[in-house]
Write a protein that holds these residues in place. Structure first.
Motif, PDB file in Angstrom:
ATOM      1  N   ARG A 185       0.839  -1.191   0.000  1.00  0.00           N
ATOM      2  CA  ARG A 185       0.000   0.000   0.000  1.00  0.00           C
ATOM      3  C   ARG A 185       0.876   1.243   0.000  1.00  0.00           C
ATOM      4  NH1 ARG A 185      -3.162   0.548   4.733  1.00  0.00           N
ATOM      5  NH2 ARG A 185      -1.468  -0.681   5.593  1.00  0.00           N
ATOM      6  N   VAL A 186       0.451   2.235  -0.753  1.00  0.00           N
ATOM      7  CA  VAL A 186       1.159   3.519  -0.808  1.00  0.00           C
ATOM      8  C   VAL A 186       0.248   4.562  -0.170  1.00  0.00           C
ATOM      9  CG1 VAL A 186       2.260   5.206  -2.297  1.00  0.00           C
ATOM     10  CG2 VAL A 186       2.294   2.794  -2.930  1.00  0.00           C
ATOM     11  N   ILE A 187       0.802   5.354   0.746  1.00  0.00           N
ATOM     12  CA  ILE A 187       0.027   6.376   1.445  1.00  0.00           C
ATOM     13  C   ILE A 187       0.300   7.733   0.807  1.00  0.00           C
ATOM     14  CG2 ILE A 187      -0.487   7.406   3.688  1.00  0.00           C
ATOM     15  CD1 ILE A 187      -0.895   4.381   3.655  1.00  0.00           C
TER      16      ILE A 187
ATOM     17  N   ASP B 244      -0.497  11.617   1.695  1.00  0.00           N
ATOM     18  CA  ASP B 244      -1.024  12.605   2.639  1.00  0.00           C
ATOM     19  C   ASP B 244      -1.139  13.941   1.920  1.00  0.00           C
ATOM     20  OD1 ASP B 244      -1.159  10.963   4.936  1.00  0.00           O
ATOM     21  OD2 ASP B 244       0.993  11.181   5.247  1.00  0.00           O
TER      22      ASP B 244
ATOM     23  N   ARG C  41      -6.076  11.829   3.742  1.00  0.00           N
ATOM     24  CA  ARG C  41      -5.147  10.713   3.674  1.00  0.00           C
ATOM     25  C   ARG C  41      -5.725   9.676   2.725  1.00  0.00           C
ATOM     26  NH1 ARG C  41      -1.799   7.086   7.315  1.00  0.00           N
ATOM     27  NH2 ARG C  41      -2.506   5.034   6.722  1.00  0.00           N
TER      28      ARG C  41
ATOM     29  N   GLU D  60      -5.128   5.821   0.963  1.00  0.00           N
ATOM     30  CA  GLU D  60      -4.385   4.556   0.924  1.00  0.00           C
ATOM     31  C   GLU D  60      -4.606   3.927  -0.439  1.00  0.00           C
ATOM     32  OE1 GLU D  60      -4.772   3.407   5.692  1.00  0.00           O
ATOM     33  OE2 GLU D  60      -5.343   1.970   4.134  1.00  0.00           O
TER      34      GLU D  60
ATOM     35  N   GLU E  38      -3.795   0.840  -2.950  1.00  0.00           N
ATOM     36  CA  GLU E  38      -3.285  -0.518  -3.044  1.00  0.00           C
ATOM     37  C   GLU E  38      -2.685  -0.696  -4.434  1.00  0.00           C
ATOM     38  OE1 GLU E  38      -5.816  -3.490  -0.715  1.00  0.00           O
ATOM     39  OE2 GLU E  38      -5.621  -4.409  -2.698  1.00  0.00           O
TER      40      GLU E  38
ATOM     41  N   ARG F 153       4.391   7.961   0.457  1.00  0.00           N
ATOM     42  CA  ARG F 153       5.311   7.014   1.090  1.00  0.00           C
ATOM     43  C   ARG F 153       4.714   5.622   1.033  1.00  0.00           C
ATOM     44  NH1 ARG F 153       3.050   6.640   6.436  1.00  0.00           N
ATOM     45  NH2 ARG F 153       1.515   8.288   6.519  1.00  0.00           N
TER      46      ARG F 153
ATOM     47  N   ALA G 203       3.684   2.211   2.683  1.00  0.00           N
ATOM     48  CA  ALA G 203       3.326   1.770   4.030  1.00  0.00           C
ATOM     49  C   ALA G 203       4.122   0.513   4.366  1.00  0.00           C
ATOM     50  CB  ALA G 203       1.838   1.489   4.102  1.00  0.00           C
ATOM     51  N   GLU G 204       4.583   0.427   5.618  1.00  0.00           N
ATOM     52  CA  GLU G 204       5.303  -0.798   6.054  1.00  0.00           C
ATOM     53  C   GLU G 204       4.311  -1.961   6.171  1.00  0.00           C
ATOM     54  OE1 GLU G 204       6.168   1.910   8.992  1.00  0.00           O
ATOM     55  OE2 GLU G 204       6.684   2.745   7.028  1.00  0.00           O
TER      56      GLU G 204
ATOM     57  N   ASP H 222      -4.608   9.922  12.204  1.00  0.00           N
ATOM     58  CA  ASP H 222      -5.130   9.431  10.928  1.00  0.00           C
ATOM     59  C   ASP H 222      -6.478   8.784  11.179  1.00  0.00           C
ATOM     60  OD1 ASP H 222      -2.928  10.116   9.282  1.00  0.00           O
ATOM     61  OD2 ASP H 222      -1.824   8.368  10.000  1.00  0.00           O
TER      62      ASP H 222
ATOM     63  N   ARG I 191      -6.652  13.278   7.768  1.00  0.00           N
ATOM     64  CA  ARG I 191      -5.403  13.391   8.516  1.00  0.00           C
ATOM     65  C   ARG I 191      -5.426  14.710   9.271  1.00  0.00           C
ATOM     66  NH1 ARG I 191       0.612  12.600   7.816  1.00  0.00           N
ATOM     67  NH2 ARG I 191       1.456  14.586   8.459  1.00  0.00           N
TER      68      ARG I 191
END
Lengths: 80, 80
Positions: free
Chosen positions: A3-5, A7, A42, A44, A46, A77, A79-80, B7, B42
């Motif tokens: 996943r890429v966030i 903001d 925000r 998210e 995928e 960024r 996501a971990e 968030d 956010r």
């Protein structure tokens, strides 16, 4: 799936009426610790793989569809 | 001044019409790498000190004012 966030926040020099409204409500509700509030979005996203080509595409998406570059900054960024 | 990030995202089992709208627009704009989109909020809260009492208050703020716990999850973290 990675996943890429993204903001998206109003630029510092831009008035933020939503954040101001939240900030104004806090003392009325008995909260005193917060001195300023900014509100943004925000996202998210995928993606199949968080490789360089995909991240370049996400930057393009963030710039053209998810944010208004005149009044907003965005950050991308993984996501971990 | 330390900043605390809150968030707020729609719960996974909740339909997310804003995210779906963004996801639906992507192929029309020529973007193919993203397989799903979720949209949330956010908040950046400026605080005098990011100590335990303040973070407890921010959790309370996130739960009561910034999110709707029936349909949204929230996460609190101190910004570096």
């Amino acid at each position: 799936m990675p996943r890429v966030i993204v903001d998206v926040m109003p630029k510092p020099e831009i008035l933020d009426p939503q954040g101001k409204a939240v900030h104004g409500a806090l003392p009325r509700l008995g909260f005193a610790a917060v001195t300023d509030v900014r509100q943004g979005k925000r996202f998210e996203l995928e993606v199949a793989a968080a490789d360089e080509a995909t991240l370049a595409e996400v930057h393009k998406i963030a710039e053209t569809l998810l944010s208004n570059p005149v009044i907003e900054d965005y950050a991308v960024r993984v996501a971990e």
